[in-house]
Design a protein around this motif. Structure first.
Motif: not given
Length: 192
Positions: A86-92
């Motif tokens: 979820t964190y990496f999706i949000m950063m994207g």
């Protein structure tokens, strides 16, 4: 007590060799012209969107940290996988938001109708200053609240036109350029 003139603010001094600092100082000077000289109300919705996304990302990371502390690693593995994903999706999504939605916009100013009958006009200012370049590119965009028409005007000038040899931003040189763009967009509006 007399009202303070917006030009009477303390002079801003920057390292004239630091392009990022110069760009930010010039952006602040343009913001001052729109919000203080023209008395437009600054709208923070674009920045609030970025803060909301960042806040959610940090909350997910903090939840993962707390969960891992309460239930050590082998037990917390599935929750950590979900949180990290979820964190990496949000950063994207944040990268896409800043690239395609913000597009270098540093101020959104709302021009309110004093009578309140005409919808508010919106002014957006965006800028760019490439690394190792001295050209400050400023774009002012006007969205007519009544018709919805969008017009923009831009300038590209050397930062040396706006700062002195000591690195002090000269507001008296920034203000006429912003006013010229502003007035050109208003003249276009009256011509149509």
């Amino acid at each position: 007590m007399a009202a303070k003139n917006w030009k009477d603010d303390k002079p801003v001094k920057v390292n004239k060799w630091d392009g990022s600092a110069v760009k930010n100082a010039l952006d602040d000077s343009v913001r001052d012209v729109l919000t203080k000289k023209y008395n437009y109300v600054e709208n923070f919705a674009l920045i609030d969107g970025r803060l909301l996304m960042c806040g959610f990302s940090v909350s997910v990371a903090m939840f993962a940290l707390l969960w891992d502390w309460l239930y050590p690693f082998p037990q917390s593995r599935p929750v950590l996988i979900v949180c990290v994903s979820t964190y990496f999706i949000m950063m994207g999504l944040l990268t896409l938001y800043t690239t395609y939605k913000e597009k270098g916009i540093f101020v959104i100013a709302i021009q309110k109708d004093p009578a309140g009958f005409i919808p508010d006009n919106t002014w957006e200012a965006s800028s760019a200053l490439k690394k190792y370049d001295d050209k400050y590119n400023l774009t002012l965009t006007f969205k007519d609240g009544k018709t919805g028409n969008i017009r923009s005007a831009s300038i590209s000038k050397s930062v040396a036109n706006f700062i002195d040899e000591n690195g002090i931003i000269i507001h008296e040189l920034v203000e006429p350029e912003v006013s010229k763009l502003h007035n050109n967009l208003l003249v276009d509006r009256k011509d149509k």
